[in-house]
Write an enzyme that holds these catalytic residues in place. Structure first.
Site, PDB file in Angstrom:
ATOM      1  N   TYR A  26      53.148  32.824  55.748  1.00 59.54           N
ATOM      2  CA  TYR A  26      54.018  33.701  56.529  1.00 59.54           C
ATOM      3  C   TYR A  26      55.070  34.356  55.641  1.00 59.54           C
ATOM      4  CZ  TYR A  26      57.755  35.076  59.741  1.00 59.54           C
ATOM      5  OH  TYR A  26      58.708  35.772  60.405  1.00 59.54           O
ATOM      6  N   GLN A  70      61.575  36.696  68.795  1.00 59.54           N
ATOM      7  CA  GLN A  70      62.927  36.118  68.692  1.00 59.54           C
ATOM      8  C   GLN A  70      63.517  36.084  70.108  1.00 59.54           C
ATOM      9  OE1 GLN A  70      65.096  38.519  65.871  1.00 59.54           O
ATOM     10  NE2 GLN A  70      63.588  38.245  64.254  1.00 59.54           N
TER      11      GLN A  70
END
Length: 518
Positions: free
Chosen positions: A58, A422
């Site tokens: 990632y 998020q």
């Protein structure tokens, strides 16, 4: 005199160290011990190998956030670190001052030296060198939700390192590349994850909180001395600060505040045995230790939390330098910093409210026990056209009200961002900015109240011939303040004098001792 030196990789940063570094009262170096360098570079080597083997990591071989399912071709990985900083260059609002920029850089370094971020020692040394030359990124205050870290503001740190955007150098604003050229430093070529590692952390909110904590501690010292000063000027009952009262309700900070006030008022056994003219003063005097004590009792755990945060690994993913494992988590979340900032601004705003009430007492002819209206030092025939501290008392109320309004917690206003990736964020940076604004307003109220207290004490002693028995601390504070603002005998603008006093306060030029006498 040589400055203290903090060596990252060997020393942890305290909030006090962050403040010293931010004001160039201490130097920050990077440990060059060979074992330390190997530990740092080991994580970077692990990532480099995974990149060469085209493993999925990632933020290295994938996009970030919601884009993590999109792979990045091997040859584009270095460009991604640069682009990550570029598209986050959207910050707005005021630019953090140089003190804050230094603090941000120092705090980011303190996290990255733990060796779990996958960055090279040479990259850390590059950033530390920029700090040493005082090449400071111009960081906009607005644009972070506090998770995934302080991405947007920290992108300006990355930009300075690669020679982009603007920096402050030798008192001038200039392109970053020009500042690097001036000292013979090449822009750094970022390796995989280095852009993300620099940006994906809590270092802006943590730096702001560290500076806020240090300012709040100094304010608490001023609040105790101002309380003693106002009490003396109002012929207050010293026995309100008898230690036996506070031993019966033994909050440590509250008791220390009362002891400091009692010392400044020279409370002694003879006074305790005498009958005070007033049995009880208003709460703004009598309960002042109980207000100030909340700040003093909260600061130790706030410092503990923030020093843990500052010296922690707070990016994502983490690279275990021993095993090479890539660990995906959420250490960029700024919940602890947000709670500290939201809590501290409430405690500090109460100091503003306290001082504003003390100022009101000083000017109220029905409560100030014989002091002239508005604390005017003008002769009798000029009193009708002189109003001395009248407007300043109104201004104090405005500043106090704004400080109180600013206590709305930011951390409860989480917003879901980035395609709901998020979806729960800390708002820690907004909380920390709010906290510093509340502290700024409270400093204004306390400085104004202190100035009024000095005026009142001089009027009591010189005009009314009522000398007061006070400690040297009060006399020293009065003398220090008079260096910036003389006795108000005739009306004059006070704004520039107040600005000078505030600058002196923030540079810690006032003689204030810690309430615990440490």
């Amino acid at each position: 005199m040589s400055l203290p030196v903090f060596v990252l990789g060997r020393d942890s940063l305290t909030t006090g160290a962050v403040r010293l570094i931010s004001y160039r009262q201490a130097d920050l170096h990077l440990c060059d011990d060979e074992a330390f360098r190997r530990t740092i570079d080991q994580g970077a080597a692990v990532l480099a190998e995974k990149w060469r083997n085209q493993e999925v990591v990632y933020g290295v071989t994938t996009g970030v956030g919601e884009s993590c399912t999109r792979g990045i071709p091997k040859e584009l990985v270095p460009q991604f670190s640069v682009n990550l900083s570029r598209f986050h260059g959207c910050g707005l609002g005021s630019i953090f001052d140089e003190h804050t920029a230094r603090a941000v850089v120092a705090v980011r370094l303190a996290s990255l030296v733990k060796g779990w971020s996958g960055v090279r020692w040479s990259m850390l040394n590059h950033l530390c060198t920029l700090l040493g030359h005082d090449i400071l990124p111009r960081i906009p205050a607005e644009g972070s939700v506090g998770a995934s870290g302080d991405l947007t503001p920290l992108s300006y740190v990355v930009a300075a390192m690669i020679g982009e955007r603007e920096v402050t150098f030798r008192g001038e604003i200039m392109p970053a590349r020009a500042a690097l050229d001036a000292v013979g430093i090449d822009p750094i070529a970022l390796q995989p994850k280095e852009g993300l590692a620099l940006m994906n952390g809590t270092s802006v909110m943590s730096a702001l909180c560290a500076l806020a904590i240090e300012r709040a501690e100094y304010l608490s010292m001023l609040a105790t001395r101002v309380t003693a000063l106002v009490s003396a000027a109002l012929l207050g009952n010293k026995s309100h600060f008898d230690d036996r009262i506070f031993a019966a309700k033994p909050h440590a900070g509250q008791r220390r505040a009362a002891q400091a006030i009692a010392e400044d008022l020279q409370l002694d056994d003879a006074y305790r045995r005498s009958a005070a003219e007033r049995v009880q003063d208003t709460y703004a005097l009598r309960c002042a230790p109980h207000v100030i004590g909340v700040v003093l009792d909260a600061l130790p755990w706030m410092k503990d939390w923030m020093e843990t945060e500052i010296n922690s690994v707070n990016d994502n993913p983490l690279i275990d330098p021993g095993t090479g494992d890539v660990l995906h988590g959420g250490n960029f979340y700024g919940g602890h910093a947000a709670f500290v900032a939201d809590s501290l601004k409430t405690a500090v705003a109460n100091l503003a409210d306290l001082a504003d009430r003390q100022m009101a007492l000083l000017l109220n002819v029905h409560r100030n026990h014989g002091l002239p209206l508005n604390l005017s030092g003008a002769p009798q025939d000029a009193l009708p056209v002189n109003h001395a501290f009248k407007a300043l008392q109104i201004a104090c109320s405005a500043w106090a009200a704004e400080a109180l309004k600013g206590t709305m917690p930011a951390s409860v206003f989480s917003r879901s961002t980035e395609s709901h990736n998020q979806d729960k964020v800390s708002m820690g940076t907004i909380a920390a900015r709010d906290c510093l604004r509340v502290i700024e307003l409270t400093e204004q109220v306390l400085v104004a109240t202190a100035l009024a207290g000095v005026q009142a004490l001089e009027l009591r002693e010189k005009n009314l011939n009522q000398p007061q028995q006070v400690g040297t601390g009060i006399r020293q504070l009065a003398n220090a303040m008079r260096a910036y603002s003389p006795f108000v005998a005739q009306d004059r603008p006070l704004d520039q004098e107040l600005r000078g006093l505030l600058a002196a306060l923030r540079q810690r030029k006032f003689p204030l001792s810690r309430p615990d006498h440490a």
